[in-house]
Design a protein around this motif. Structure first.
Motif, mmCIF file in Angstrom:
data_model
loop_
_atom_site.group_PDB
_atom_site.id
_atom_site.type_symbol
_atom_site.label_atom_id
_atom_site.label_comp_id
_atom_site.label_asym_id
_atom_site.label_seq_id
_atom_site.Cartn_x
_atom_site.Cartn_y
_atom_site.Cartn_z
ATOM 1 N N UNK A 78 -6.566 1.378 17.284
ATOM 2 C CA UNK A 78 -6.857 0.333 16.301
ATOM 3 C C UNK A 78 -6.033 0.619 15.044
ATOM 4 N N UNK A 79 -5.566 -0.407 14.339
ATOM 5 C CA UNK A 79 -4.763 -0.133 13.139
ATOM 6 C C UNK A 79 -5.596 0.544 12.054
ATOM 7 N N UNK A 80 -4.960 1.420 11.331
ATOM 8 C CA UNK A 80 -5.624 2.104 10.222
ATOM 9 C C UNK A 80 -5.333 1.349 8.924
ATOM 10 N N UNK A 81 -6.099 1.667 7.901
ATOM 11 C CA UNK A 81 -5.829 1.113 6.567
ATOM 12 C C UNK A 81 -5.382 2.260 5.662
ATOM 13 N N UNK A 82 -4.210 2.106 5.056
ATOM 14 C CA UNK A 82 -3.688 3.141 4.160
ATOM 15 C C UNK A 82 -4.144 2.810 2.744
ATOM 16 N N UNK A 83 -4.901 3.725 2.179
ATOM 17 C CA UNK A 83 -5.474 3.500 0.844
ATOM 18 C C UNK A 83 -4.723 4.330 -0.196
ATOM 19 N N UNK A 84 -4.139 3.659 -1.151
ATOM 20 C CA UNK A 84 -3.538 4.340 -2.302
ATOM 21 C C UNK A 84 -4.310 3.885 -3.529
ATOM 22 N N UNK A 85 -5.039 4.805 -4.095
ATOM 23 C CA UNK A 85 -5.780 4.462 -5.317
ATOM 24 C C UNK A 85 -4.988 5.026 -6.495
ATOM 25 N N UNK A 86 -4.318 4.113 -7.192
ATOM 26 C CA UNK A 86 -3.523 4.527 -8.342
ATOM 27 C C UNK A 86 -4.447 4.721 -9.546
ATOM 28 N N UNK A 87 -4.076 5.632 -10.435
ATOM 29 C CA UNK A 87 -4.968 5.898 -11.574
ATOM 30 C C UNK A 87 -5.132 4.678 -12.479
ATOM 31 N N UNK A 88 -6.339 4.519 -12.971
ATOM 32 C CA UNK A 88 -6.539 3.571 -14.067
ATOM 33 C C UNK A 88 -6.329 4.349 -15.360
ATOM 34 N N UNK A 89 -6.284 3.658 -16.471
ATOM 35 C CA UNK A 89 -6.036 4.316 -17.748
ATOM 36 C C UNK A 89 -7.351 4.512 -18.499
ATOM 37 N N UNK A 90 -7.392 5.482 -19.406
ATOM 38 C CA UNK A 90 -8.629 5.705 -20.166
ATOM 39 C C UNK A 90 -9.087 4.452 -20.894
ATOM 40 N N UNK A 91 -8.119 3.593 -21.246
ATOM 41 C CA UNK A 91 -8.481 2.386 -21.993
ATOM 42 C C UNK A 91 -9.067 1.302 -21.081
ATOM 43 N N UNK A 92 -8.903 1.465 -19.756
ATOM 44 C CA UNK A 92 -9.454 0.461 -18.845
ATOM 45 C C UNK A 92 -10.978 0.528 -18.857
ATOM 46 N N UNK A 93 -11.589 -0.624 -18.678
ATOM 47 C CA UNK A 93 -13.043 -0.659 -18.669
ATOM 48 C C UNK A 93 -13.574 0.004 -17.401
ATOM 49 N N UNK A 94 -14.733 0.626 -17.508
ATOM 50 C CA UNK A 94 -15.361 1.210 -16.326
ATOM 51 C C UNK A 94 -15.755 0.109 -15.364
ATOM 52 N N UNK A 95 -15.279 0.209 -14.153
ATOM 53 C CA UNK A 95 -15.671 -0.777 -13.147
ATOM 54 C C UNK A 95 -16.987 -0.324 -12.517
ATOM 55 N N UNK A 96 -17.916 -1.236 -12.437
ATOM 56 C CA UNK A 96 -19.204 -0.929 -11.844
ATOM 57 C C UNK A 96 -19.042 -0.923 -10.327
ATOM 58 N N UNK A 97 -19.470 0.151 -9.678
ATOM 59 C CA UNK A 97 -19.332 0.173 -8.225
ATOM 60 C C UNK A 97 -20.414 -0.710 -7.610
ATOM 61 N N UNK A 98 -19.979 -1.544 -6.691
ATOM 62 C CA UNK A 98 -20.886 -2.510 -6.060
ATOM 63 C C UNK A 98 -21.021 -2.157 -4.589
#
Lengths: 261, 272
Positions: free
Chosen positions: A99-119
């Protein structure tokens, strides 16, 4: 190695899956395999670039999509220790291959970015559309995450789970029926979410019914991992109109002989 | 901009002589890990949210020309002081910054990468001087891959022949380059006889700051031909017409230490 997994680790892993809905096999992917995967992924970024217009699609589906079936990507699960772990959970040779895989690249956010609420979410929900007016749900047996870079610090991003919430999901399905999941994430009481710290070479297994999300990466490195939606060979495709196979939801350990056995 | 760090690093006469001899100086442990981490985060953010052009000839992260996290590598470490000690107190930083990213080289998906001996790869690598359209033909010394870790820096003379080794590692190599001019250029008349298409103004010195592990070979290392700056100097002294044709400041090629005020104590009389 198999003896070691069973005798020393197996009870912990099976217990963690039953109680918390996930477990981590530490260091089961060898350095040469994780290195080959990273080299392929990062090299693809150089050769093909990253078109800003497609970044949302890459984030949602997979970066370097041309590599989703590449042997260096799928091969991270082929080593002896990872195979032993998967065989132990699902039965020897009982996972559907290639089955195909999903390649996840999580690039950094910046300190000034708002905190994203995990859903919290389950994978595979299809939003209602002209093509699928009732929406849909493509469920699988488990999510397998192979970590390719160290992400152990609290701000390194990565996968977040709601430990033990799979049991609330199971109760919900027992009360309301599996079809009720088509309406979206159920309104159930959830525990505090917990980020899973992973090192390069770790393999995390998350039961399909365990709610999960991705945390923002506030570290410095590109958090790089490969996600597999693994299917037991008895788990048929469950498109909304294709002969629904809900037994993996109504009987949530049916495809996990190593956990219930 | 003044230095804001609390550390002073004095460059010794021995280090200055090594720079004269080799054309570059390795400066280990110059940048604090907190600054390295902040710069790396900024660069990776720019890659992930700004995209990457599919070409090795396009510099990534054009948005970081004016970034506090990148500038901090120079000004919140002892490095700007070091540059001033070498080039002079009134040294001028050129506008902009180069974010140099070396992605891993891919191999054949069905087999291992062609791991030929490093020396064979290096013999294929040819040195360059930044911006020069043609390189002098001289007998070059053996090239050397410079091994550095995060927070290390390399200061190089403009005339040093250099290149970049392959990156056969699994990981991305990150370097930030700053370029500097001495004030001597302000008082040096430009050569206007050259072909304007080939004019190269050059600069005085190059400072590379490393943000990732390059402690082994074939990780995208800066590769230098130690001493090649002196060979090129002699070449241009013999071929002044070529220097005048190609460079805006040909006199600074043949009097290459005139711009390095901080080295005046160690430059031999005949080279001044």
């Amino acid at each position: 190695m198999r003896t070691m997994v069973y005798d020393e680790l197996w009870d912990d892993h099976a217990g963690s899956l039953r109680e918390e809905g996930f477990c981590v096999f530490k260091g089961v992917v060898p350095d040469d395999a994780s290195g080959a995967a990273r080299r392929a992924i990062y090299s693809a970024l150089d050769g093909d670039g990253l078109d800003p217009a497609w970044l949302d699609v890459y984030r949602r589906e997979s970066f370097a999509p041309q590599l989703r079936r590449d042997p260096r990507i799928l091969g991270v699960l082929d080593g002896f220790s990872a195979t032993t772990a998967l065989d132990g959970l699902f039965g020897a040779g009982r996972l559907r291959k290639n089955d195909p895989a999903a390649i996840r690249l999580e690039f950094p956010s910046l300190p000034s970015d708002r905190d994203a609420h995990v859903v919290p979410a389950l994978d595979g929900w299809i939003r209602p559309s002209r093509q699928f007016p009732e929406g849909g749900l493509i469920n699988h047996t488990a999510l397998a995450v192979v970590q390719l870079t160290d992400a152990t610090a609290g701000d390194d991003g990565g996968i977040v789970v709601w430990p033990g919430a799979h049991r609330a999901m199971i109760s919900f399905v027992e009360e309301r029926g599996a079809e009720s999941l088509r309406s979206g994430f159920p309104n159930i009481a959830l525990p505090e979410p917990r980020r899973i710290p992973l090192r390069r070479g770790d393999l995390a297994i998350v039961h399909y019914l365990t709610p999960r999300a991705l945390a923002a990466n506030r570290g410095a490195q590109i958090n790089t991992s490969i996600h597999f939606h693994v299917h037991h060979v008895d788990h048929y495709s469950t498109f909304w109109n294709s002969g629904l196979h809900w037994s993996a939801i109504t009987d949530p350990w049916k495809e996990w002989p190593g956990v219930v056995g | 901009m003044t230095s804001e760090h609390g550390r002073t690093v004095g460059i010794t006469d021995d280090q200055k002589r090594r720079f004269l001899q080799d054309g570059f100086l390795k400066l280990p442990g110059m940048v604090d890990s907190v600054l390295v981490r902040a710069a790396l985060r900024t660069i990776n953010h720019s890659l992930g949210y700004g995209g990457i052009a599919p070409s090795v000839f396009t510099e990534p992260c054009p948005d970081l020309d004016r970034s506090d996290d990148i500038d901090a590598l120079l000004y919140k470490s002892p490095l700007f002081d070091v540059v001033r000690q070498m080039i002079g107190r009134d040294v001028r930083r050129l506008d902009g910054v180069q974010i140099a990213i070396r992605f891993p080289r891919d191999g054949d998906p069905s087999g291992p990468i062609d791991y030929e001996a490093p020396v064979e790869r290096l013999t294929r690598l040819t040195p360059h001087i930044d911006g020069a359209k043609r390189m002098p033909k001289v007998d070059l010394p053996t090239p050397r891959q410079v091994l550095v870790g995060p927070g290390d820096a390399i200061l190089a003379h403009y005339m040093l022949g250099h290149g970049v080794a392959e990156n056969l590692s699994p990981d991305i190599r990150y370097t930030v380059y700053f370029r500097f001019n001495s004030r001597v250029r302000d008082d040096t008349p430009k050569n206007v006889t050259g072909n304007s298409d080939r004019d190269v103004s050059g600069f005085t010195g190059l400072l590379g700051i490393y943000l990732s592990d390059v402690t082994g070979e074939d990780k995208g290392n800066l590769t230098v031909w130690p001493g090649s700056h002196r060979l090129y100097q002699r070449y241009y002294a013999r071929h002044q017409g070529e220097a005048e044709q190609d460079f805006l400041y040909p006199g600074l090629l043949t009097h290459m230490w005139r711009e390095w005020e901080g080295l005046s104590d160690v430059v031999p009389e005949e080279d001044r």
